[in-house]
Scaffold this motif. Sequence first.
Motif, short mmCIF file in Angstrom:
data_model
loop_
_atom_site.label_atom_id
_atom_site.label_comp_id
_atom_site.label_asym_id
_atom_site.label_seq_id
_atom_site.Cartn_x
_atom_site.Cartn_y
_atom_site.Cartn_z
N SER A 1 0.82 -1.21 0.00
CA SER A 1 0.00 0.00 0.00
C SER A 1 0.85 1.26 0.00
CB SER A 1 -0.91 0.01 1.24
OG SER A 1 -0.13 0.09 2.42
N GLY A 2 2.10 1.15 0.49
CA GLY A 2 2.95 2.33 0.59
C GLY A 2 2.56 3.25 1.72
N SER A 3 1.73 2.78 2.65
CA SER A 3 1.30 3.65 3.75
C SER A 3 1.06 2.82 5.01
CB SER A 3 0.03 4.42 3.39
OG SER A 3 -1.08 3.54 3.33
N LEU A 4 1.33 3.43 6.16
CA LEU A 4 1.09 2.80 7.46
C LEU A 4 0.73 3.90 8.46
CD1 LEU A 4 4.18 0.39 7.63
CD2 LEU A 4 1.79 -0.32 7.40
N THR A 5 0.01 3.51 9.50
CA THR A 5 -0.26 4.44 10.60
C THR A 5 0.87 4.36 11.60
OG1 THR A 5 -1.45 2.79 11.91
CG2 THR A 5 -2.74 4.06 10.31
N ALA A 6 0.86 5.29 12.56
CA ALA A 6 1.88 5.29 13.60
C ALA A 6 1.84 4.00 14.40
CB ALA A 6 1.70 6.50 14.51
N SER A 7 0.63 3.54 14.74
CA SER A 7 0.51 2.32 15.54
C SER A 7 1.00 1.09 14.77
CB SER A 7 -0.94 2.11 15.99
OG SER A 7 -1.80 1.98 14.86
N GLU A 8 0.76 1.07 13.46
CA GLU A 8 1.25 -0.05 12.65
C GLU A 8 2.77 -0.05 12.58
OE1 GLU A 8 -2.57 -0.56 9.60
OE2 GLU A 8 -0.97 0.86 9.14
N LEU A 9 3.37 1.13 12.48
CA LEU A 9 4.83 1.22 12.48
C LEU A 9 5.41 0.79 13.82
CD1 LEU A 9 5.30 4.58 10.55
CD2 LEU A 9 6.23 2.36 9.85
N VAL A 10 4.77 1.20 14.90
CA VAL A 10 5.22 0.80 16.24
C VAL A 10 5.19 -0.71 16.38
CG1 VAL A 10 4.57 0.80 18.68
CG2 VAL A 10 4.64 2.96 17.40
N GLN A 11 4.11 -1.33 15.88
CA GLN A 11 3.96 -2.78 15.99
C GLN A 11 4.97 -3.51 15.13
OE1 GLN A 11 0.12 -4.20 14.78
NE2 GLN A 11 0.44 -6.25 15.61
N GLN A 12 5.17 -3.05 13.91
CA GLN A 12 6.08 -3.76 13.01
C GLN A 12 7.53 -3.60 13.39
OE1 GLN A 12 5.49 -3.72 8.79
NE2 GLN A 12 3.30 -3.30 8.91
N LEU A 13 7.90 -2.42 13.87
CA LEU A 13 9.30 -2.16 14.18
C LEU A 13 9.65 -2.45 15.64
CD1 LEU A 13 9.77 1.18 12.20
CD2 LEU A 13 10.54 -1.09 11.54
N GLN A 14 8.60 -2.64 16.47
CA GLN A 14 8.80 -2.90 17.89
C GLN A 14 9.61 -1.78 18.55
OE1 GLN A 14 7.52 -5.91 19.74
NE2 GLN A 14 6.25 -5.47 17.96
N VAL A 15 9.15 -0.55 18.32
CA VAL A 15 9.78 0.62 18.91
C VAL A 15 8.71 1.47 19.58
CG1 VAL A 15 11.68 0.65 17.26
CG2 VAL A 15 9.58 1.91 16.74
N SER A 16 9.13 2.53 20.24
CA SER A 16 8.19 3.39 20.96
C SER A 16 7.48 4.34 20.00
CB SER A 16 8.92 4.19 22.03
OG SER A 16 9.78 5.15 21.42
N PRO A 17 6.27 4.79 20.37
CA PRO A 17 5.59 5.80 19.55
C PRO A 17 6.41 7.08 19.38
CG PRO A 17 4.05 4.80 21.09
CD PRO A 17 5.42 4.31 21.47
N ALA A 18 7.18 7.45 20.42
CA ALA A 18 8.00 8.66 20.31
C ALA A 18 9.07 8.51 19.24
CB ALA A 18 8.65 8.95 21.67
N SER A 19 9.64 7.29 19.12
CA SER A 19 10.67 7.06 18.09
C SER A 19 10.07 7.19 16.71
CB SER A 19 11.27 5.66 18.27
OG SER A 19 11.95 5.56 19.50
N VAL A 20 8.89 6.65 16.51
CA VAL A 20 8.22 6.76 15.21
C VAL A 20 7.88 8.21 14.90
CG1 VAL A 20 6.09 6.20 13.96
CG2 VAL A 20 7.32 4.41 15.21
N SER A 21 7.37 8.93 15.90
CA SER A 21 7.00 10.34 15.70
C SER A 21 8.21 11.17 15.29
CB SER A 21 6.39 10.89 16.99
OG SER A 21 6.08 12.26 16.84
N LYS A 22 9.35 10.93 15.95
CA LYS A 22 10.57 11.67 15.62
C LYS A 22 11.05 11.33 14.21
CE LYS A 22 15.27 12.50 17.32
NZ LYS A 22 16.26 12.15 18.37
N ALA A 23 10.99 10.05 13.86
CA ALA A 23 11.43 9.62 12.53
C ALA A 23 10.55 10.22 11.44
CB ALA A 23 11.42 8.10 12.44
#
Length: 270
Positions: free
Chosen positions: A120-142
């Motif tokens: 799809s070329g798209s993901l939500t913040a929660s999906e990125l957190v789940q797939q990468l196993q990182v914190s929401p803050a890390s995803v937000s900064k990235a």
Amino acid sequence: MPGGRLTQQERQQIALGLADGLAYAEIARRLDRPTSTVTREVMRNGGPTAYRSDLAHRATEHRARRKQAASRDATAPVRADGRDAEAVREFEEVFTTVLIQSGTPRMMARVMACLCLTDSGSLTASELVQQLQVSPASVSKAIAFLDSQGLVRRERDERRRERYVVDDDIWYQSMIASARAALQIVETARQGVGVLGSDTPAGVRLEGIARFLEFVSESTARAAEQARGILSAKPATPEPGTPEPGTPEPGTPEPGTPEPGTPAPATTPR
């Protein structure tokens, strides 16, 4: 040509070859391995400037143990799209490493690779957190960094959730943003020329920087405009019966075959 995993000795030879400035193909030839094996090994373990044979060997052993544990676990996740989960994960590691080597910070590279590898070329913040196993803050900064570089865009889905997207036009927009950033350096450098004096060594240096980056910026923007259509163009499908590239047309003589009516070359008697 040998198969199977690389040995520790082979990894040491790869490290020595990189230190000597050898190309991947030459290292692979000396090991009697495919070039792709050496390329994947290096990019998965830090890239050509950071590759260390001991760390690479330990990392490979760790991945092997993790894979064995997953195979024993009956609840191990299976990809719904039918792809080889381990192969996809390994490629994601390689792609992430390439992005890091190009100057992208590690967490930002992980998010970018994760987005690029989705259909799809798209993901939500929660999906990125789940797939990468990182914190929401890390995803937000990235995401904030990638957004500032023009590498992702934000949109809202039908549930009003913010989604992060890498689509065909993102790469064009990123190149244009890079060209504009270079022009900002050009403008600042020329301000420095006025402050330091155009006839001083520092002023001459800044003017050279300005002229170089101005040329690069204009060339980048022009090339991006010319190539923009490539991103959305579909690969050409040859018509039925169309010969492959390099295949001679029917009736074309083989190389070295004389044209009809051309006299045969004279032979010298022994």
